[in-house]
Motif scaffolding. Structure first.
Motif, PDB file in Angstrom:
ATOM      1  N   GLU A   1       0.817  -1.238   0.015  1.00 34.31           N
ATOM      2  CA  GLU A   1      -0.235   0.067   0.092  1.00 34.31           C
ATOM      3  C   GLU A   1       0.709   1.193   0.144  1.00 34.31           C
ATOM      4  N   GLU A   2       2.070   1.320   0.481  1.00 34.05           N
ATOM      5  CA  GLU A   2       2.958   2.395   0.595  1.00 34.05           C
ATOM      6  C   GLU A   2       3.322   2.774  -0.777  1.00 34.05           C
ATOM      7  N   GLU A   3       3.323   2.162  -1.945  1.00 36.71           N
ATOM      8  CA  GLU A   3       3.505   2.527  -2.895  1.00 36.71           C
ATOM      9  C   GLU A   3       2.238   3.499  -3.618  1.00 36.71           C
TER      10      GLU A   3
ATOM     11  N   GLN B   1      -7.172  -2.194   2.352  1.00 34.67           N
ATOM     12  CA  GLN B   1      -7.921  -2.854   3.666  1.00 34.67           C
ATOM     13  C   GLN B   1      -7.320  -2.076   4.926  1.00 34.67           C
ATOM     14  N   SER B   2      -7.671  -2.358   6.039  1.00 34.14           N
ATOM     15  CA  SER B   2      -7.479  -1.725   7.232  1.00 34.14           C
ATOM     16  C   SER B   2      -5.913  -2.179   7.752  1.00 34.14           C
ATOM     17  N   SER B   3      -5.501  -3.455   7.276  1.00 36.94           N
ATOM     18  CA  SER B   3      -4.339  -4.029   7.499  1.00 36.94           C
ATOM     19  C   SER B   3      -3.089  -3.195   6.798  1.00 36.94           C
TER      20      SER B   3
ATOM     21  N   MET C   1     -12.604  -1.668   6.277  1.00 36.67           N
ATOM     22  CA  MET C   1     -12.239  -2.188   7.802  1.00 36.67           C
ATOM     23  C   MET C   1     -12.545  -3.877   8.065  1.00 36.67           C
ATOM     24  N   ARG C   2     -11.478  -4.210   8.924  1.00 38.67           N
ATOM     25  CA  ARG C   2     -11.520  -5.537   9.350  1.00 38.67           C
ATOM     26  C   ARG C   2     -10.753  -5.332  10.777  1.00 38.67           C
ATOM     27  N   GLY C   3     -11.161  -6.430  11.572  1.00 38.93           N
ATOM     28  CA  GLY C   3     -10.796  -6.196  13.103  1.00 38.93           C
ATOM     29  C   GLY C   3     -11.805  -5.304  13.522  1.00 38.93           C
ATOM     30  N   ASP C   4     -12.993  -5.344  13.338  1.00 40.06           N
ATOM     31  CA  ASP C   4     -13.742  -4.259  13.625  1.00 40.06           C
ATOM     32  C   ASP C   4     -15.084  -4.726  13.945  1.00 40.06           C
ATOM     33  N   PHE C   5     -16.396  -4.392  13.585  1.00 38.46           N
ATOM     34  CA  PHE C   5     -17.529  -4.854  14.147  1.00 38.46           C
ATOM     35  C   PHE C   5     -17.905  -6.182  13.507  1.00 38.46           C
ATOM     36  N   GLY C   6     -17.789  -6.889  14.416  1.00 42.25           N
ATOM     37  CA  GLY C   6     -18.389  -8.598  14.118  1.00 42.25           C
ATOM     38  C   GLY C   6     -16.926  -9.375  13.625  1.00 42.25           C
ATOM     39  N   GLU C   7     -15.995  -8.853  13.469  1.00 40.09           N
ATOM     40  CA  GLU C   7     -14.707  -9.648  13.126  1.00 40.09           C
ATOM     41  C   GLU C   7     -14.594 -10.982  13.567  1.00 40.09           C
TER      42      GLU C   7
ATOM     43  N   GLN D   1      -6.778  -9.950  12.703  1.00 39.68           N
ATOM     44  CA  GLN D   1      -7.240  -8.654  11.842  1.00 39.68           C
ATOM     45  C   GLN D   1      -7.379  -7.751  13.088  1.00 39.68           C
ATOM     46  N   TYR D   2      -7.424  -7.850  14.531  1.00 40.14           N
ATOM     47  CA  TYR D   2      -7.742  -6.880  15.263  1.00 40.14           C
ATOM     48  C   TYR D   2      -6.481  -5.979  15.453  1.00 40.14           C
ATOM     49  N   PRO D   3      -5.300  -6.324  15.780  1.00 35.76           N
ATOM     50  CA  PRO D   3      -4.360  -5.585  16.229  1.00 35.76           C
ATOM     51  C   PRO D   3      -4.364  -4.192  15.082  1.00 35.76           C
ATOM     52  N   MET D   4      -4.278  -4.531  13.747  1.00 31.96           N
ATOM     53  CA  MET D   4      -4.176  -3.433  12.683  1.00 31.96           C
ATOM     54  C   MET D   4      -5.430  -2.744  12.598  1.00 31.96           C
ATOM     55  N   GLY D   5      -6.539  -3.346  12.697  1.00 27.13           N
ATOM     56  CA  GLY D   5      -8.079  -2.914  12.701  1.00 27.13           C
ATOM     57  C   GLY D   5      -8.161  -1.818  13.655  1.00 27.13           C
TER      58      GLY D   5
END
Lengths: 172, 207
Positions: A53-55, A75-77, A102-108, A113-117
């Motif tokens: 993604e940094e590209e 994506q959030s990651s 978003m991942r690691g979010d509502f209902g994940e 996925q939680y740490p980065m989300g």
């Protein structure tokens, strides 16, 4: 969980194109499938598949130097992969627009996925990116419309976070 | 190509690192005003700031390591009417070598990349980079799918490299192997916001 109707995603694509966005940078992602497919099929747009993604952060700064507008679809990651490259945006006061599914979010259901989300908002805020969150389909188009003004008229760095309430959680 | 023939020789001897960047970079680029230039941080930013005297057609970085190549891609896609040159070092390119793959699949004809490969991280005290230890960035560019790729290690080869970066039949990649010696001494401005405004003002007539 049910996926919500993708009608709002087609609306978003039309809105982005109407407001002059031509470069669509992305790392393949189910949450952005409609926007990616529309960009790939659009002869007047450039769909840029990234390896990280940094590209996309640097790509959009280059687009701005040439007078073009772009959006980074990730994506959030992927937000975590962008952090140091956002130095370019903040230090250079480049306009920046990203849509984050978003991942690691509502209902994940996937604990990976939680740490980065959960870190998306504080990390982006630390690098000077303003976050706007979308939870309901009817908010998507007005929020991205506001984000386009904030990015390309005011020259700000804006992330629109598409929550899992909106795009549906993956039930692992 | 000379480099590939030389590859069997002992890497420690590094016989291909003979050019001086202060002569080779200007000779390879030629008329720099013909390009919109993105220069990666450290050595190449100094090469270009000195060569162009901080010209408004050049954006020289001092951070955001790994960003020069994708930034050049965004500019090249935005301005198909102009020739875009990315010039960066081996260390900067290695940090985000996937950008070569991103660029190769789009193959913009108005984009050229020059990697000034001195085999070292000059800015931080000349520690050896991977390219001193057997990594070949030209082979990686070719493997990524950039078809017009060439290694320039001798003065006699520079003219061919200069042609390649101006041809415009597809993205070009030149690996310019140089001695690990200092780039020109030049004190440049380091404010990227000022550089952005200057670049856009000159190219677009608006900030």
């Amino acid at each position: 969980m049910e996926q919500t109707s993708p009608g709002w995603q087609d609306e978003l694509y039309d809105l982005l194109r109407r407001r002059g966005v031509t470069q669509f940078a992305y790392v393949p992602d189910a949450g952005h499938r409609v926007l990616i497919d529309r960009a790939l099929a659009d002869p007047a747009a450039q769909a840029v598949a990234l390896t990280t993604e940094e590209e996309g952060v640097a790509l959009l700064a280059g687009a701005d130097l040439g007078g073009a507008r772009g959006v980074l679809l990730m994506q959030s990651s992927g937000v975590g992969n962008c952090i140091n490259m956002l130095s370019l945006v903040k230090g250079g006061r480049f306009p920046f627009l990203t849509l984050v599914s978003m991942r690691g979010d509502f209902g994940e259901g996937n604990p990976w996925q939680y740490p980065m989300g959960q870190a998306v908002e504080p990390v982006l805020a630390a690098m000077g990116v303003i976050c706007l969150r979308v939870e309901r389909p009817e908010e998507a188009t007005p929020t991205v419309g506001a984000a386009l003004t904030m990015a390309f008229q005011a020259g700000s760095a804006i992330a629109v976070l598409l929550s899992q309430k909106l795009i549906g959680a993956k039930p692992f | 190509m000379a480099t590939h023939e030389a590859q069997g020789m002992a890497q420690a001897a590094a016989p291909e690192f003979v050019l001086d960047r202060r002569e080779a970079v200007p000779a390879l680029i030629g008329r720099h005003e013909d390009f919109l230039i993105i220069a990666g941080l450290a050595g190449t930013a100094r090469d270009i700031a000195f060569l162009t005297r901080e010209g408004a057609h050049a954006f020289t970085m001092a951070g955001a390591m790994g960003g020069a190549a994708p930034m050049g891609l965004g500019l090249a896609l935005a301005r198909p009417d102009r020739r875009v040159l990315v010039i960066t070092g081996d260390g900067e390119l290695l940090m985000n070598v996937g950008a070569l793959a991103t660029i190769a699949v789009l193959d913009p004809p108005n984009l050229s990349l020059v990697c000034v490969d001195n085999g070292h991280y000059g800015e931080t005290g000349y520690q050896k980079s991977h390219t001193s230890l057997g990594v070949d960035l030209a082979a990686m560019a070719q493997g990524a799918g950039i078809k017009r790729t060439r290694t320039i290690a001798q003065e006699a080869e520079i003219a061919a490299g200069a042609r390649l970066i101006r041809e415009g039949n597809g993205t070009a990649f030149v690996l310019l192997r140089v001695k690990p010696t200092e780039p020109p001494s030049y004190k440049r401005g380091l404010d990227p916001a000022l550089e952005r405004l200057r670049f856009r003002q000159a190219l677009l007539g608006k900030a």
